[in-house]
Design a protein around this motif. Structure first.
Motif, PDB file in Angstrom:
ATOM      1  N   GLU A 153       0.802  -1.186   0.023  1.00 31.97           N
ATOM      2  CA  GLU A 153       0.070   0.028   0.010  1.00 31.97           C
ATOM      3  C   GLU A 153       0.860   1.259  -0.083  1.00 31.97           C
ATOM      4  O   GLU A 153       0.536   2.397  -0.649  1.00 31.97           O
ATOM      5  CB  GLU A 153      -0.880   0.080   1.036  1.00 31.97           C
ATOM      6  CG  GLU A 153      -2.065  -1.044   0.906  1.00 31.97           C
ATOM      7  CD  GLU A 153      -2.858  -0.609  -0.134  1.00 31.97           C
ATOM      8  OE1 GLU A 153      -3.358   0.520  -0.580  1.00 31.97           O
ATOM      9  OE2 GLU A 153      -3.460  -1.594  -0.958  1.00 31.97           O
ATOM     10  N   LYS A 156       2.095   1.575  -3.356  1.00 32.91           N
ATOM     11  CA  LYS A 156       1.112   1.982  -4.413  1.00 32.91           C
ATOM     12  C   LYS A 156       0.408   3.519  -4.189  1.00 32.91           C
ATOM     13  O   LYS A 156       0.557   4.254  -5.155  1.00 32.91           O
ATOM     14  CB  LYS A 156      -0.260   1.190  -4.058  1.00 32.91           C
ATOM     15  CG  LYS A 156      -1.320   1.512  -4.966  1.00 32.91           C
ATOM     16  CD  LYS A 156      -2.546   0.469  -4.676  1.00 32.91           C
ATOM     17  CE  LYS A 156      -3.640   0.915  -5.526  1.00 32.91           C
ATOM     18  NZ  LYS A 156      -4.910   0.022  -5.029  1.00 32.91           N
ATOM     19  N   SER A 157       0.725   4.219  -2.989  1.00 31.85           N
ATOM     20  CA  SER A 157       0.297   5.342  -2.802  1.00 31.85           C
ATOM     21  C   SER A 157       1.518   6.332  -3.338  1.00 31.85           C
ATOM     22  O   SER A 157       1.193   7.460  -4.001  1.00 31.85           O
ATOM     23  CB  SER A 157       0.302   5.719  -1.258  1.00 31.85           C
ATOM     24  OG  SER A 157      -0.739   5.182  -0.692  1.00 31.85           O
ATOM     25  N   GLU A 160       1.098   6.325  -7.090  1.00 29.20           N
ATOM     26  CA  GLU A 160      -0.059   7.185  -7.556  1.00 29.20           C
ATOM     27  C   GLU A 160       0.269   8.570  -7.571  1.00 29.20           C
ATOM     28  O   GLU A 160      -0.274   9.495  -8.348  1.00 29.20           O
ATOM     29  CB  GLU A 160      -1.342   6.807  -6.725  1.00 29.20           C
ATOM     30  CG  GLU A 160      -1.941   5.367  -7.056  1.00 29.20           C
ATOM     31  CD  GLU A 160      -2.951   5.099  -5.967  1.00 29.20           C
ATOM     32  OE1 GLU A 160      -3.373   5.664  -5.134  1.00 29.20           O
ATOM     33  OE2 GLU A 160      -3.662   3.985  -6.371  1.00 29.20           O
TER      34      GLU A 160
END
Length: 178
Positions: A153, A156-157, A160
């Motif tokens: 996560e 992923k953040s 993005e």
């Protein structure tokens, strides 16, 4: 992948590609590997020859393994999709009993870093090719192997956030803090 891309961004503009070592863990049967870490290796490359700073590689590997004793040398990476005699020479170095991953095959990860294009990655192991003794060190057959890029996560953040910069005219993305 971020470390490899960072290494590519910081390279000498005259360098066609950068190389480095891959570290991580190997399954008990040796058939699966998980790359968890990497480090850059200085090298120079011309049309006629390639020189790798072997002493630097040995020292960095020793330090990395002290800091992460559960990890092992898995192979190497480069920021070029091209496979050539120099790639074979480096692959054989990383697969050797004295300096490499032997008895397991060395993993070779290629990552494209062309600006404005998608990042393309490919993974290989190698097999010896029946050539004469003088050419054995610079010859091998690269065999593609399947791979999967995984991230948590936090990664992923970050991805993005970075991806948001592509739509901005300034090519910058603000970091929002709590």
């Amino acid at each position: 992948v971020f470390s490899i891309l960072d290494h590519a961004l910081r390279r000498d503009p005259q360098s066609h590609r950068v190389i480095g070592a891959l570290l991580g863990v190997r399954s008990e049967d040796g058939m699966e590997v998980e790359v968890r870490n990497c480090f850059a290796i200085p090298h120079t490359e011309t049309e006629e020859q390639v020189e790798v700073d072997v002493e630097y590689q040995k020292n960095m590997l020793s330090l990395q393994l002290k800091a992460n004793p559960r990890e092992v040398l898995l192979g190497w990476y480069t920021t070029s999709l091209d496979l050539n005699n120099f790639s074979a020479l480096i692959q054989n170095f990383f697969a050797s009993p004295e300096t490499g991953t032997f008895p397991h095959p060395a993993v070779h990860l290629t990552v494209s870093t062309e600006a404005g294009r998608h990042v393309d990655a490919r993974t290989y192991i190698s097999a010896p090719v029946g050539v004469n003794a003088e050419r054995a060190s610079e010859s091998c057959l690269f065999i593609p192997v399947p791979y999967e890029i995984r991230y948590g996560e936090a990664e992923k953040s970050g991805l993005e956030l970075i991806t948001g910069a592509k739509d901005s005219e300034s090519r910058a993305a603000p970091v929002v803090t709590d």
